[in-house]
Design an enzyme around this catalytic site. Structure first.
Site, PDB file in Angstrom:
ATOM      1  N   LYS A 295     -26.803 -13.522  -7.246  1.00  0.00           N
ATOM      2  CA  LYS A 295     -27.637 -12.301  -7.174  1.00  0.00           C
ATOM      3  C   LYS A 295     -27.247 -11.737  -5.962  1.00  0.00           C
ATOM      4  O   LYS A 295     -27.473 -11.773  -4.918  1.00  0.00           O
ATOM      5  CB  LYS A 295     -28.962 -12.744  -7.107  1.00  0.00           C
ATOM      6  CG  LYS A 295     -29.925 -11.553  -7.158  1.00  0.00           C
ATOM      7  CD  LYS A 295     -31.473 -11.949  -7.205  1.00  0.00           C
ATOM      8  CE  LYS A 295     -32.418 -10.876  -7.216  1.00  0.00           C
ATOM      9  NZ  LYS A 295     -32.407  -9.710  -6.409  1.00  0.00           N
TER      10      LYS A 295
ATOM     11  N   ASP B 157       0.868  -1.130  -0.165  1.00  0.00           N
ATOM     12  CA  ASP B 157       0.115   0.188   0.080  1.00  0.00           C
ATOM     13  C   ASP B 157       0.755   1.218   0.078  1.00  0.00           C
ATOM     14  O   ASP B 157       0.537   2.292  -0.699  1.00  0.00           O
ATOM     15  CB  ASP B 157      -0.866  -0.081   1.226  1.00  0.00           C
ATOM     16  CG  ASP B 157      -2.016  -0.900   1.150  1.00  0.00           C
ATOM     17  OD1 ASP B 157      -2.088  -1.714   0.126  1.00  0.00           O
ATOM     18  OD2 ASP B 157      -2.819  -1.274   2.096  1.00  0.00           O
TER      19      ASP B 157
ATOM     20  N   SER C  18     -36.729  -5.195 -13.717  1.00  0.00           N
ATOM     21  CA  SER C  18     -36.205  -6.175 -12.533  1.00  0.00           C
ATOM     22  C   SER C  18     -36.569  -7.449 -13.184  1.00  0.00           C
ATOM     23  O   SER C  18     -36.931  -7.615 -14.300  1.00  0.00           O
ATOM     24  CB  SER C  18     -36.886  -5.590 -11.299  1.00  0.00           C
ATOM     25  OG  SER C  18     -38.418  -5.943 -11.536  1.00  0.00           O
TER      26      SER C  18
ATOM     27  N   TYR D  69       2.074   1.950  -3.264  1.00  0.00           N
ATOM     28  CA  TYR D  69       0.980   2.660  -4.208  1.00  0.00           C
ATOM     29  C   TYR D  69       0.798   4.011  -3.846  1.00  0.00           C
ATOM     30  O   TYR D  69       0.734   5.006  -4.848  1.00  0.00           O
ATOM     31  CB  TYR D  69      -0.225   1.802  -4.122  1.00  0.00           C
ATOM     32  CG  TYR D  69      -1.336   2.340  -4.704  1.00  0.00           C
ATOM     33  CD1 TYR D  69      -1.798   1.780  -5.932  1.00  0.00           C
ATOM     34  CD2 TYR D  69      -2.543   3.228  -3.962  1.00  0.00           C
ATOM     35  CE1 TYR D  69      -2.750   2.298  -6.623  1.00  0.00           C
ATOM     36  CE2 TYR D  69      -3.539   3.642  -4.748  1.00  0.00           C
ATOM     37  CZ  TYR D  69      -3.616   3.261  -5.780  1.00  0.00           C
ATOM     38  OH  TYR D  69      -4.769   3.842  -6.567  1.00  0.00           O
ATOM     39  N   ASP D  70       0.762   4.234  -2.560  1.00  0.00           N
ATOM     40  CA  ASP D  70       0.582   5.707  -1.899  1.00  0.00           C
ATOM     41  C   ASP D  70       1.540   6.575  -2.693  1.00  0.00           C
ATOM     42  O   ASP D  70       1.385   7.921  -2.929  1.00  0.00           O
ATOM     43  CB  ASP D  70       0.546   5.710  -0.421  1.00  0.00           C
ATOM     44  CG  ASP D  70      -0.643   5.040  -0.071  1.00  0.00           C
ATOM     45  OD1 ASP D  70      -1.579   4.880  -0.693  1.00  0.00           O
ATOM     46  OD2 ASP D  70      -0.732   4.858   1.278  1.00  0.00           O
TER      47      ASP D  70
END
Ligand code: IVH
Length: 675
Positions: free
Chosen positions: A114, A32, A81, A35-36
Site C-alpha cells: 500500500k 543520459d 477507499s 537519451y538527451d
C-alpha cells in the site's frame, strides 16, 4: 534518413523504449546524454515539421501553459477507499467474512504494497493517454492531465487492442525525490513538506506543469478498467497485462493461497519497509477472482473483497528537554531536540532533528514542550508537531558563532541554514579532507574514511594543508597501515602537488565552486592570487559565475583561516597558476559557435574539436551571444532561432575555412567577436 515522418516515428519509438527501461524498469541501456541527444534530435525534427506534431510524442511531457484552476470530472465508476485492518485478528476476521460470503468456494488473494501517495485515474483512447483525474471525493475528481503527462513512468502511448481503457493507481514521490525537494525548499527558505504524500499531492495539483515536472513523481498502477469495470477475470492477470503494456506495476506483489500467506507477506514487508525506495503504510489485500469480487460486492464506502492492512504509526509523544546545535560535515548548523527517551517501534529515541530555525518557528516549538515525534526510514527521527506547550518553556536562538570552533557563522540570503565557514572546523575537517583527496579533486589514492578518521582524531591533521607534512613514520604508527601502504600514501600526496589549478580550487571546498566553475575561474583569472584578490564585481566576469557564487568565493577569501590555508598550500608547492588549455590565439578565438543538423563529413565531436583547436567555443544553445551557427542537413529549431536573432549561418565548408583547416580565413571575412 530522408523521410522525416519515418525518422520522427522511429525516434519516438526509440525514446519510448528508453523511457520504459529507465523510468518503469529501472534498467537503463543508454547514458543520459545519449537519451538527451535523441530527444534533441526529435525536438529539432518536430520543430522543422510542425504538421507531424502529436500530443503523445515523448517531447510533449511538459506543456508551457499554466492554468487557472482545475476542472471537476466525474469518474467512470466510484473510486472507493478501503476498510482497514489494524491487527492480525482484524485481518483474520476479514478472511472469515469473505469465506462465509463465498459459501465454501475456493478463493485466493493478491497482496500488494500500500504505497503512500495519491490515487489517480488515467484514461487512454486508441492507445494514447488522454486524461488524468485525481480521486477527489471518489465520485468526482480534478482533471490534472497536463501535470500527469510530466510523470515519466506514465506511458503516453501503449500497445493494446483495447480502444478505450482506464488505469487506476498511486502517484507517489520516492524518498530520494522527497529529500531532494525538501533540501531545495530549505535552500529557498520555503516550508518543508511534512511527508512524501503531501508533497506528491501538492505536486500533482500545481498550476504550472513545469513545476510538477521538476518534482519527479512516479505512477504505479493497480487497476485496469473499461467502462469503469475490470476487463479480466482475475486481478492478478490484469496486473500482468498492465506491466506488459508498459505501466509501472509494483513488483512486490504476490498470489496468496490463504490468510496465513497474506499475514506472512504483511510481516515480511513490515520488517523491511524502510528498505524500500518509497514509503508504504500497509498492504492491500484483494480477492483475486473478479466474479468472486462481484459476488462479494460493496458496503456504502468500501469493497467487501479488499482490505488495507495498516502498519502501526511510528510516532510517539515525549518532552523536549533542551535544544542544541549539531555542526554537520558541510558546516551547516542543525538544531537538534534532546528528548526524554521514548520507545518508538522498538527503538529508544532520545534526539530528533529540527532541520533549521525556520522549522522551529513553523512548529512553534520551545524547550520544555511535549511533542509528537516520528521515525521514518533510516533518517533521524523528526518532530512532527507540538502536542502541548510546557509549563516552563524557553525559546531557542541559533548561536552567532560556531559552537565547535567559534568561527564565523553565515546565513546566506535565501538559505534556511546557517553555516560555519571555517574550513578547519573539526566537524567539517574530515569531510574536507575526503573531498580534497577524492579522485576528481586532488586524487590522493589511499586516503579513505578509515585513514582520515584516524588522522583527524589523533590531531595529526588539523587542516588539509597538514597532509603535505605527513611522513611515512607517522603513518605506520596508525592502525591498519603497513610500511608499504604508508609509503604509497605519502607518494600519492606528493604527486598530488602536480594537480592543475582548477582541481586545487575545487579542493578548497568553497561553496558553489565545483569542477566546472573551478575551470572557468582558473581560465578567466589565470592564478590563485588573482582570484584571492578579486573584487566581487570582477569575480562575476568569469563564465557562469553569478552574484551568489561570487559572494561565496569573496567571503571565503575574507576568512583569515581560509587565507592561512591557501598560504600553506602555496608554500607546500601546489599549482597556483594556470596556463589556459584553450589557445587564446587562433582564428576562432573569442567566438562562440553552435552546431546543428547533420554536417556532410564531420561528426559533432569532430566539428567541436576543430572549433576548439582553432580557439573557438562550442555552446549548445543559440542566444544573442552566439557568433555563428554551423548548420548541416535537417537543421531544426536552432536554425530558426539563429535566423530570428540574426546570427550568421555557416556551412561545414565555411567553418573549415575559418578554422584554417583547409586554408587560413581571408582578412576581413571574420566579423568582430560579439559580447
Ligand atoms: S485499491 C476500491 N491498491 O490506498 C479499491 N489502493 O485506502 C481501492 N493505495 O485510495 C484502492 N496502494 O490511494 C489499492 N495497491 C493498492 C494501493 C492502494 C495504495 C491507496 C489508494 C487508496 C487507498 C485505500
Amino acid at each position: 534518413m530522408k523521410d522525416p515522418a519515418r525518422e520522427i516515428e522511429r525516434l519516438r519509438e526509440e525514446l519510448r523504449r528508453h523511457e520504459h527501461l529507465y523510468y518503469v524498469l529501472d534498467q537503463p541501456e543508454i547514458a543520459d546524454a545519449d537519451y538527451d541527444a535523441l530527444m534533441r534530435r526529435l525536438q529539432e525534427l518536430e520543430a522543422a515539421h510542425p504538421d507531424l506534431a502529436s500530443p503523445d510524442s515523448p517531447t510533449q511531457r511538459v506543456s508551457g501553459k499554466p492554468r487557472e484552476g482545475f476542472v471537476k470530472v466525474l469518474h467512470s465508476s466510484p473510486m472507493l477507499s478501503l476498510d482497514n485492518a489494524l491487527t492480525d485478528t482484524e485481518l483474520r476476521e476479514f478472511d472469515r467474512r469473505v469465506r462465509d460470503l463465498l459459501g465454501g468456494e475456493e478463493y485466493r488473494y493478491v497482496t500488494e504494497l500500500k504505497m503512500d501517495g495519491l490515487s489517480m485515474a488515467a484514461l487512454y483512447r486508441d492507445g494514447s493517454f488522454r486524461q488524468a483525474i485525481t480521486r477527489g471525493d471518489g465520485t468526482t475528481g480534478e482533471e490534472v492531465t497536463e501535470n500527469a503527462r510530466t510523470i515519466r513512468s506514465l506511458p503516453l502511448r501503449v500497445k493494446t487492442k483495447l480502444p478505450v481503457f482506464e488505469t487506476r493507481g498511486e502517484t507517489v514521490l520516492n524518498r530520494r525525490a522527497f529529500e531532494r525537494l525538501n533540501a531545495e525548499r530549505d535552500e529557498k527558505g520555503l516550508a518543508r513538506f511534512a511527508n512524501p504524500r503531501n508533497a506528491a499531492a501538492g505536486s500533482l495539483r500545481m498550476l504550472e506543469p513545469q513545476v510538477t515536472a521538476s518534482r519527479r513523481l512516479d505512477y504505479y498502477t493497480y487497476f485496469l478498467l473499461a467502462d469503469g469495470q475490470p476487463i479480466y477475470d482475475s486481478h492478478w492477470a490484469s496486473l500482468d497485462e498492465l506491466a506488459r503494456m508498459g505501466f509501472k506495476v509494483n513488483p512486490e506483489r504476490k498470489v496468496c493461497a490463504n490468510i496465513d500467506e497474506v499475514l506472512a507477506f504483511c510481516e515480511h514487508w513490515g520488517a523491511r519497509r524502510e528498505e524500500l525506495p518509497y514509503e508504504i503504510d500497509g498492504v492491500v489485500v484483494k480477492v483475486d477472482s473478479i466474479p468472486q469480487q462481484r459476488a462479494l460486492g460493496f458496503t456504502a464506502k468500501a469493497p467487501r473483497w479488499a482490505i488495507a492492512y495498516k502498519y502501526a504509526a511510528r510516532q510517539a509523544v515525549t518532552t523536549v528537554e533542551s535544544i542544541g546545535v549539531n555542526v554537520g560535515r558541510t558546516g551547516a548548523l542543525t538544531p537538534v531536540a534532546f528528548l526524554k527517551p521514548v520507545q518508538v517501534s522498538g527503538v529508544t529515541v532520545s534526539r530528533a532533528t529540527l532541520h533549521n530555525e525556520d522549522e522551529i518557528e513553523r512548529l512553534g516549538l520551545q524547550s520544555g514542550d511535549d511533542v509528537v515525534i516520528e521515525r521514518s526510514g533510516d533518517v533521524i527521527p523528526k518532530v512532527v508537531r507540538v502536542e502541548k506547550q510546557g509549563a516552563h518553556r524557553t525559546p531557542f536562538h541559533m548561536p552567532a558563532a560556531c559552537p565547535i570552533c567559534g568561527g564565523h557563522v553565515v546565513r546566506e540570503e535565501g538559505e534556511a541554514a546557517r553555516r560555519c565557514i571555517n574550513v578547519n572546523c573539526p566537524a567539517r575537517l574530515k569531510e574536507s579532507v575526503l573531498h580534497f583527496a577524492s579522485r576528481h579533486v586532488m586524487n590522493i589514492d589511499g586516503m579513505g574514511d578509515a585513514l582520515v578518521d584516524q588522522l583527524v582524531d589523533r590531531g595529526m591533521v588539523k587542516s588539509v594543508a597538514d597532509l603535505y607534512h605527513l611522513t611515512v613514520e607517522q603513518l605506520v604508527s596508525l592502525e591498519r597501515m603497513g610500511e608499504k601502504s604508508a609509503t604509497n600514501v605519502v607518494r600519492n600526496i606528493e604527486n598530488s602537488k602536480r594537480s592543475p589549478l582548477p582541481r586545487v580550487l575545487n579542493a578548497l571546498g568553497i561553496r558553489f565552486v565545483g569542477e566546472r566553475t573551478a575551470v572557468f575561474l582558473a581560465e578567466y583569472f589565470g592564478s590563485m592570487e588573482a582570484i584571492e584578490s578579486a573584487a566581487l564585481e570582477q569575480l562575476q566576469q568569469a563564465e557562469e559565475v553569478g552574484p551568489r557564487i561570487a559572494e561565496s568565493i569573496f567571503q571565503f577569501f575574507r576568512e583569515p583561516r581560509n587565507r592561512e590555508l591557501v598560504d600553506r598550500l602555496r608554500a607546500a608547492g601546489l599549482q597556483f597558476t594556470h596556463a589556459t588549455t584553450r589557445p587564446k590565439a587562433g582564428p576562432l578565438a573569442g567566438y562562440t559557435l553552435v552546431l546543428t543538423g547533420t554536417l556532410p563529413t564531420l561528426s559533432r565531436d569532430e566539428a567541436k574539436q576543430l572549433i576548439e583547436s582553432a580557439g573557438g567555443k562550442v555552446s549548445s544553445a543559440v542566444s544573442k551571444k552566439t557568433s555563428y551557427l554551423v548548420a548541416g542537413e535537417e537543421a531544426g529549431s536552432k536554425l530558426l532561432k539563429a535566423q530570428e536573432l540574426g546570427v550568421k549561418i555557416l556551412s561545414e565548408e565555411q567553418l573549415r575555412k575559418m578554422a584554417g583547416a583547409t586554408e587560413p580565413p581571408g582578412i576581413g571575412e571574420v566579423p568582430a567577436p560579439k559580447g
